[in-house]
Design a protein around this motif. Structure first.
Motif, PDB file in Angstrom:
ATOM      1  N   PRO A  39     -34.901 -23.133  -7.516  1.00 61.25           N
ATOM      2  CA  PRO A  39     -33.667 -22.431  -7.138  1.00 61.25           C
ATOM      3  C   PRO A  39     -32.609 -22.393  -8.232  1.00 61.25           C
ATOM      4  CG  PRO A  39     -33.932 -24.491  -5.887  1.00 61.25           C
ATOM      5  CD  PRO A  39     -35.214 -24.246  -6.604  1.00 61.25           C
ATOM      6  N   ASP A  40     -32.472 -23.485  -8.997  1.00 55.42           N
ATOM      7  CA  ASP A  40     -31.435 -23.485 -10.038  1.00 55.42           C
ATOM      8  C   ASP A  40     -31.766 -22.510 -11.164  1.00 55.42           C
ATOM      9  OD1 ASP A  40     -29.864 -25.250  -8.690  1.00 55.42           O
ATOM     10  OD2 ASP A  40     -30.319 -26.987  -9.935  1.00 55.42           O
ATOM     11  N   GLU A  41     -33.043 -22.428 -11.527  1.00 52.28           N
ATOM     12  CA  GLU A  41     -33.450 -21.471 -12.558  1.00 52.28           C
ATOM     13  C   GLU A  41     -33.192 -20.049 -12.069  1.00 52.28           C
ATOM     14  OE1 GLU A  41     -34.883 -24.276 -12.127  1.00 52.28           O
ATOM     15  OE2 GLU A  41     -36.008 -24.943 -13.875  1.00 52.28           O
ATOM     16  N   PHE A  42     -33.616 -19.802 -10.833  1.00 53.88           N
ATOM     17  CA  PHE A  42     -33.409 -18.467 -10.260  1.00 53.88           C
ATOM     18  C   PHE A  42     -31.938 -18.087 -10.299  1.00 53.88           C
ATOM     19  CE2 PHE A  42     -31.798 -16.573  -6.285  1.00 53.88           C
ATOM     20  CZ  PHE A  42     -32.105 -15.252  -6.563  1.00 53.88           C
ATOM     21  N   TYR A  43     -31.085 -18.997  -9.842  1.00 54.51           N
ATOM     22  CA  TYR A  43     -29.664 -18.668  -9.741  1.00 54.51           C
ATOM     23  C   TYR A  43     -29.057 -18.427 -11.132  1.00 54.51           C
ATOM     24  CZ  TYR A  43     -24.979 -18.599  -7.806  1.00 54.51           C
ATOM     25  OH  TYR A  43     -23.719 -18.208  -7.434  1.00 54.51           O
ATOM     26  N   ALA A  44     -29.452 -19.271 -12.076  1.00 60.91           N
ATOM     27  CA  ALA A  44     -28.929 -19.113 -13.439  1.00 60.91           C
ATOM     28  C   ALA A  44     -29.338 -17.747 -14.002  1.00 60.91           C
ATOM     29  CB  ALA A  44     -29.445 -20.237 -14.331  1.00 60.91           C
ATOM     30  N   LEU A  91     -30.130 -15.069 -12.253  1.00 64.47           N
ATOM     31  CA  LEU A  91     -29.458 -14.028 -11.476  1.00 64.47           C
ATOM     32  C   LEU A  91     -28.053 -13.785 -12.032  1.00 64.47           C
ATOM     33  CD1 LEU A  91     -29.533 -12.192  -8.928  1.00 64.47           C
ATOM     34  CD2 LEU A  91     -28.621 -14.136  -7.641  1.00 64.47           C
ATOM     35  N   VAL A  92     -27.339 -14.880 -12.308  1.00 66.08           N
ATOM     36  CA  VAL A  92     -25.984 -14.754 -12.841  1.00 66.08           C
ATOM     37  C   VAL A  92     -26.025 -14.191 -14.267  1.00 66.08           C
ATOM     38  CG1 VAL A  92     -23.979 -16.095 -13.590  1.00 66.08           C
ATOM     39  CG2 VAL A  92     -24.970 -16.502 -11.328  1.00 66.08           C
ATOM     40  N   HIS A 131     -26.043 -10.413 -15.049  1.00 70.76           N
ATOM     41  CA  HIS A 131     -24.820  -9.622 -14.973  1.00 70.76           C
ATOM     42  C   HIS A 131     -23.879  -9.842 -16.151  1.00 70.76           C
ATOM     43  CE1 HIS A 131     -25.400  -8.074 -10.843  1.00 70.76           C
ATOM     44  NE2 HIS A 131     -26.161  -9.150 -10.745  1.00 70.76           N
ATOM     45  N   ARG A 132     -24.273 -10.727 -17.039  1.00 70.87           N
ATOM     46  CA  ARG A 132     -23.369 -11.064 -18.139  1.00 70.87           C
ATOM     47  C   ARG A 132     -23.084  -9.820 -18.981  1.00 70.87           C
ATOM     48  NH1 ARG A 132     -25.320 -16.388 -20.059  1.00 70.87           N
ATOM     49  NH2 ARG A 132     -24.477 -16.981 -18.040  1.00 70.87           N
ATOM     50  N   GLY A 133     -21.821  -9.584 -19.226  1.00 72.56           N
ATOM     51  CA  GLY A 133     -21.428  -8.479 -20.089  1.00 72.56           C
ATOM     52  C   GLY A 133     -21.369  -7.131 -19.386  1.00 72.56           C
ATOM     53  N   GLU A 151     -17.877  -4.209 -13.545  1.00 72.62           N
ATOM     54  CA  GLU A 151     -18.100  -4.410 -12.114  1.00 72.62           C
ATOM     55  C   GLU A 151     -18.959  -3.296 -11.526  1.00 72.62           C
ATOM     56  OE1 GLU A 151     -14.995  -5.859  -9.600  1.00 72.62           O
ATOM     57  OE2 GLU A 151     -13.950  -6.783 -11.282  1.00 72.62           O
ATOM     58  N   SER A 193     -22.489  -3.908 -12.486  1.00 72.60           N
ATOM     59  CA  SER A 193     -23.017  -5.016 -11.693  1.00 72.60           C
ATOM     60  C   SER A 193     -23.427  -4.547 -10.304  1.00 72.60           C
ATOM     61  CB  SER A 193     -21.965  -6.113 -11.536  1.00 72.60           C
ATOM     62  OG  SER A 193     -21.999  -6.958 -12.642  1.00 72.60           O
ATOM     63  N   ASN A 233     -27.141  -4.801  -8.796  1.00 71.87           N
ATOM     64  CA  ASN A 233     -27.407  -5.479  -7.517  1.00 71.87           C
ATOM     65  C   ASN A 233     -28.097  -4.555  -6.524  1.00 71.87           C
ATOM     66  OD1 ASN A 233     -26.644  -8.070  -7.962  1.00 71.87           O
ATOM     67  ND2 ASN A 233     -24.501  -7.756  -7.373  1.00 71.87           N
TER      68      ASN A 233
END
Lengths: 547, 65
Positions: free
Chosen positions: B13-18, B20-21, B24-26, B29, B32, B36
């Protein structure tokens, strides 16, 4: 109410400034913090004389690192200093996460029984250092020199010269190895001109240590967006002496000088604790998050450990505990090299293993920080979504990240380990893992497995069911006389520790005949279902850095 | 009818979330939102089961007024 009294340790004129002859010391350690003290005590107990230099003459100012993990307690237990930490520290295993006005969920970091140590204790860094200093003073071969500030470092091919400034003047000190445990602003790192690369997170946190009688349970409590500190996060932790650590997220625009003034801190505390709460402000600090590390931790005869080598954000208790594990990893290797039992290359395995461990800590702490301080609207939206699902949908709790709390590193991959035969074992205790603890019986006495390991050297854990198994293991172990045998049996095998609850067999995925070779730092070097003498000898050679 | 999974089914889960975030870098909105929306459509197609998708949509809408 108990209150810590800062000790003032006695400076003594060093022999170099009292007419003594110059000599080369085997190891000098710079910095008597938790990491420097741990590595110095460990080395001295292994018979290596250590000179420990510290610029001050007292312990950490302020509580600073407070959460000490089970693995750290096991390391200190090996060094004989866990008992006073346990006695003074606040034991905790559980945490709770809140969102806005209500609780989201709670968690237990150590759900399984049969443990010698809790998941964590909270104990102010000044107490930790005071207990370690007391142990250091009682350790033969450990020369702790206060008010001795390292000002220059001149690395040579097989020694290092440091200039040490004291109240009686400055003198050169030569050592075969220099351990730099001098913290995030490391003088040694600067003297060597090494790049400390990484990132600074654009956020600020206020730490307030508050003395009060309160009936919060001894748990880690974390709030996202609480009503008393709208839009930001707060963390509450109990320490010894009725001191409570409260962290308030402030945001990047906060003025660090203004925010630590009582006139600003007290209203924040009143909002949280209530207008009538009686408390006393003990210590405040404002900090930013940084995640940085040196590219390499070994530079010739200079080795970096703890915050001088790597620095992480505090959520997860990975700074202090990571540093103590550095010390644990380094001490036996330096001792083996200095005794001529291993090639100098063994110290390179410290670099390989602990750089990997630091990366794991950096990765986890970066992710926590990204969750606590979302960098953009998209990550803010994901975080809001996770928090709004977490109360009723358990899967989302796994994505909430208020800090992934320090776990011991599995030192892998490592040149020192012998890989498992494919499929031979469950992965849990694979080579590189710290040895699991378990309750055992020696005759009528309850004992802990880790306490039965020879703190000085390698150990071979032999799991047996019969006298025959035991004889076979003993024959194979004759090839590795330097590994102290510890024999474990389910029931009465003469000379074996009894695994009455079956936890040792279960935690090690052991069957009769199984043997684990453990390094002097209690990490698994190799394991077999039924080893022969050549396999044991080869694995031991490898674990000492033989090519 | 297959029930929407409520317990953790993501292996890391932590890898997935990192990731996922990081996806969207750069981005602005608006970008993004587009990423999504595409991601939801891709995952919905992978899932396929309309009953499950309906449950997920209902759950996502809960408490958002």
């Amino acid at each position: 109410m108990d209150q810590f009294a800062y000790p003032k340790y006695r400076y003594r004129k060093p022999p170099e400034l009292a007419g003594g002859a110059a000599r080369t010391y085997p190891v000098a350690v710079v910095g008597a913090g938790p990491v420097g003290l741990t590595v110095a005590i460990d080395l001295a107990r292994r018979g290596v004389p250590v000179t420990l230099l510290d610029a001050e003459d007292t312990v950490s100012e302020g509580s600073r690192a407070i959460c000490w993990s089970k693995r750290t307690l096991e390391i200190w237990q090996r060094l004989g200093v866990a008992a006073p930490m346990m006695e003074k520290g606040i034991t905790w295993n559980r945490g709770r996460v809140f969102h806005r006005a209500g609780p989201l969920y709670d968690f237990d970091l150590q759900p399984e029984g049969g443990q010698q140590f809790p998941a964590f204790i909270n104990l102010q860094q000044y107490y930790v250092e005071a207990h370690l200093c007391a142990a250091a003073a009682a350790t033969p071969g450990l020369d702790l020199r206060w008010r001795s500030r390292v000002t220059q470092v001149a690395p040579g091919a097989d020694s290092v010269r440091v200039m040490v400034q004291t109240p009686d003047g400055t003198y050169p000190l030569d050592c075969a190895w220099l351990v730099a445990a001098d913290g995030v602003r490391s003088t040694v790192r600067r003297a060597l001109g090494l790049d400390f690369a990484g990132q600074v997170f654009e956020d600020r946190f206020l730490i307030a240590d508050v003395r009060m009688k309160a009936d919060f349970p001894t748990e880690r409590w974390f709030w996202f967006d609480p009503p008393f500190h709208g839009g930001k996060s707060t963390l509450l932790h109990r320490q010894a002496d009725d001191v409570w650590r409260i962290d308030f997220q402030l945001g990047w625009d906060a003025d660090p000088e203004e925010e630590r003034k009582p006139g600003r801190v007290i209203p924040r505390l009143r909002a949280m604790l209530g207008e009538k709460a009686a408390f006393e402000l003990e210590w405040t600090s404002v900090y930013t998050f940084q995640c940085r590390r040196l590219e390499r931790f070994r530079h010739g005869r200079v080795v970096f450990a703890g915050d001088s080598a790597h620095v992480v954000s505090p959520f997860g208790a990975r700074g202090g505990n990571g540093g103590v594990q550095d010390a644990d990893n380094l001490a036996w290797k330096l001792a083996a090299v200095l005794r001529g039992e291993a090639p100098e290359a063994l110290v390179d395995s410290y670099d390989a293993e602990r750089v990997k461990a630091a990366d794991e800590n950096l990765r986890n702490s970066t992710r926590s920080t990204d969750f606590i301080t979302p960098k953009n609207a998209a990550s803010q939206a994901f975080r809001d979504a996770v928090l709004s699902l977490a109360r009723t949908h358990p899967f989302a709790r796994a994505l909430v990240n208020s800090g992934r709390l320090s776990l011991p590193a599995v030192e892998e991959p490592s040149p020192l380990h012998t890989p498992d035969l494919p499929g031979a074992f469950a992965p849990a205790m694979r080579p590189g893992s710290p040895a699991a603890n378990a309750p055992l019986a020696d005759g009528n006495h309850a004992v802990w497995l880790l306490d039965r390991l020879d703190g000085a050297g390698f150990a071979a854990l032999c799991f047996v069911a019969t006298d025959d198994d035991r004889a076979r293991a003993a024959a194979a172990l004759a090839a590795v006389p330097r590994a102290a045998a510890v024999t474990i049996a389910p029931n009465g095998v003469a000379g074996a520790l009894r695994d009455a609850e079956g936890l040792a067999f279960r935690r090690y995925d052991a069957r009769p005949g199984t043997v684990y070779l453990l390094r002097p730092d209690q990490h698994v070097a190799a394991r077999w279902r039924r080893p022969d003498a050549p396999a044991l000898a080869a694995a031991l050679g490898r674990a000492l850095g033989a090519r | 009818m297959t029930a929407l999974k409520d317990t953790l089914n993501i292996a890391a889960p932590d890898e997935f979330y990192a990731e996922l975030v990081a996806l969207h870098r750069g981005l602005t909105e608006e970008q993004s939102r587009l990423v999504n929306a595409k991601l939801i459509l891709l995952l919905a197609n992978q899932l396929g089961d309309l009953d499950v998708l309906r449950q997920a949509m209902r759950t996502a809408r809960e408490g958002v007024d």
